[in-house]
Design a protein around this motif. Structure first.
Motif, short mmCIF file in Angstrom:
data_model
loop_
_atom_site.label_atom_id
_atom_site.label_comp_id
_atom_site.label_asym_id
_atom_site.label_seq_id
_atom_site.Cartn_x
_atom_site.Cartn_y
_atom_site.Cartn_z
N SER A 288 1.98 22.84 -19.06
CA SER A 288 0.68 23.49 -19.18
C SER A 288 0.75 24.56 -20.28
O SER A 288 1.82 25.11 -20.57
N PRO A 289 -0.39 24.88 -20.91
CA PRO A 289 -0.39 25.88 -21.99
C PRO A 289 0.17 27.23 -21.57
O PRO A 289 0.77 27.94 -22.39
N ASP A 290 -0.01 27.59 -20.28
CA ASP A 290 0.49 28.89 -19.83
C ASP A 290 1.96 28.83 -19.41
O ASP A 290 2.55 29.84 -19.02
N GLY A 291 2.54 27.64 -19.42
CA GLY A 291 3.96 27.50 -19.10
C GLY A 291 4.28 27.46 -17.61
O GLY A 291 5.44 27.34 -17.23
N ARG A 292 3.26 27.52 -16.77
CA ARG A 292 3.52 27.55 -15.33
C ARG A 292 3.90 26.17 -14.77
O ARG A 292 4.63 26.08 -13.80
N GLU A 293 3.37 25.14 -15.39
CA GLU A 293 3.69 23.77 -14.95
C GLU A 293 4.58 23.13 -16.01
O GLU A 293 4.23 23.10 -17.18
N PRO A 294 5.72 22.56 -15.61
CA PRO A 294 6.70 22.10 -16.59
C PRO A 294 6.43 20.74 -17.20
O PRO A 294 7.05 20.37 -18.19
N SER B 32 0.86 -1.19 0.00
CA SER B 32 0.00 0.00 0.00
C SER B 32 0.89 1.23 0.00
O SER B 32 1.07 1.89 1.02
N VAL B 33 1.45 1.54 -1.15
CA VAL B 33 2.48 2.56 -1.26
C VAL B 33 1.97 3.74 -2.08
O VAL B 33 1.53 3.58 -3.21
N ALA B 34 2.03 4.92 -1.49
CA ALA B 34 1.59 6.13 -2.17
C ALA B 34 2.71 7.16 -2.09
O ALA B 34 2.75 7.99 -1.17
N TYR B 35 3.64 7.06 -3.00
CA TYR B 35 4.77 7.99 -3.02
C TYR B 35 5.18 8.20 -4.47
O TYR B 35 5.80 7.33 -5.09
N GLY B 36 4.76 9.34 -5.03
CA GLY B 36 5.07 9.59 -6.42
C GLY B 36 4.77 11.02 -6.81
O GLY B 36 4.31 11.82 -5.99
N THR B 37 5.02 11.32 -8.05
CA THR B 37 4.83 12.67 -8.58
C THR B 37 3.43 12.85 -9.12
O THR B 37 2.93 12.01 -9.88
N LEU B 38 2.78 13.94 -8.73
CA LEU B 38 1.45 14.27 -9.22
C LEU B 38 1.55 15.45 -10.17
O LEU B 38 1.59 16.61 -9.76
N THR B 39 1.64 15.15 -11.45
CA THR B 39 1.76 16.17 -12.48
C THR B 39 1.10 15.68 -13.76
O THR B 39 0.74 14.50 -13.88
N SER B 40 0.96 16.57 -14.71
CA SER B 40 0.61 16.18 -16.07
C SER B 40 1.88 15.77 -16.80
O SER B 40 2.99 16.13 -16.40
N LEU B 41 1.73 15.03 -17.88
CA LEU B 41 2.90 14.61 -18.64
C LEU B 41 3.53 15.78 -19.39
O LEU B 41 4.76 15.88 -19.50
N LEU B 42 2.69 16.69 -19.90
CA LEU B 42 3.16 17.79 -20.74
C LEU B 42 3.09 19.13 -20.00
O LEU B 42 2.30 19.29 -19.07
#
Length: 266
Positions: A109-115, A97-107
């Protein structure tokens, strides 16, 4: 045939909170000794130690270790300890029961704020939440700690087959985890060891709270769940105890929904 769990041993990964903790509590109440592995900083470590004491108050042995479960060194250190604690009898139950990872989109964001997700983030998430199940199974098997009748459970989610915002790396890890469950089930079948994935419904845990937009997810699932409420960690723990009480390895290789029917209507 159903057999008592009293005197057996359970190994719980992610034991310090959420479903891992509740599974440990339910198994302890059934008489299982608990060996827990978690990965927490100072405050989390103190809480984990408190939880270990609470399990001990139930009349069973409870040993918690703060280690990175994806670390080869951690396995090398802990497998001999597990052998010693179980007196060579091995494990009746293993819960991943392991919950340790990255929570992001793959690409980005259109505004460039999220890499977007980096190669390092993606590899780490899949390794910790997916591949670590295989690493531990390999080492436990080599150490003769998975006797006939043992049960291995891996916690998955509907995110492994659906698209959720900012969940892409974890979704990939869950898909990998489910694939590993199927293959391990077939490879361990001759040894009488069952391997299944538990797909819990939406459950309010620290891991869920970390997902962006979790409040919206919670509200939506509470409204649509046929059972009229969200899944609780106790629901998952009850399923694990029930399945672990069977001496048969014939229920294996499945993704078992414990969600009150949520996945059927979501």
């Amino acid at each position: 045939m159903f057999v008592p769990l009293k005197g057996a041993w359970a190994l719980i990964f992610g034991v310090s909170s959420g479903m891992g903790l509740e599974a440990a509590r339910a198994l302890a109440e059934a008489g299982c000794g608990i060996i827990g592995v978690h990965f927490d900083l100072a405050e989390g470590r103190q809480e984990a130690e408190q939880h270990a004491g609470e399990l001990g108050d139930l009349g069973v042995a409870a040993h918690f270790f703060n280690r990175n479960i994806a670390s080869k060194q951690a396995r090398a250190e802990l497998v001999p300890v597990i052998r010693e604690l179980t007196a060579g009898a091995g494990l009746r139950v293993v819960v991943h029961s392991v919950a340790y990872g990255t929570l992001t989109s793959l690409l980005p964001s259109p505004d460039g704020r999220e890499p977007g997700t980096t190669a390092k983030q993606l590899a780490m998430t899949v390794d910790v939440m997916g591949h670590s199940l295989v690493y531990w199974t390999q080492d436990l098997l080599e150490a003769d700690l998975l006797p006939r009748g043992a049960n291995i459970f891996a916690m998955t989610s509907t995110g492994g087959t659906r698209v959720l915002p900012n969940y892409a790396p974890v979704a990939a890890a869950k898909a990998v985890l489910e694939s590993h469950v199927r293959h391990l089930a077939v490879e361990l079948a001759p040894r009488g060891v069952a391997v299944n994935a538990i797909r819990a419904g939406t459950t309010i845990t620290p891991a869920l709270r970390k997902i962006p937009g979790s409040d919206q997810i919670i509200a939506q699932c509470r409204e649509i769940n046929p059972g009229g409420r969200l899944t609780r960690p106790e629901d998952v723990a009850e399923a694990i105890v029930t399945l672990s009480s069977s001496d048969s390895s014939w229920l294996t290789g499945n993704v078992i929904g414990v969600d009150g029917g949520e996945a059927l209507v979501r």
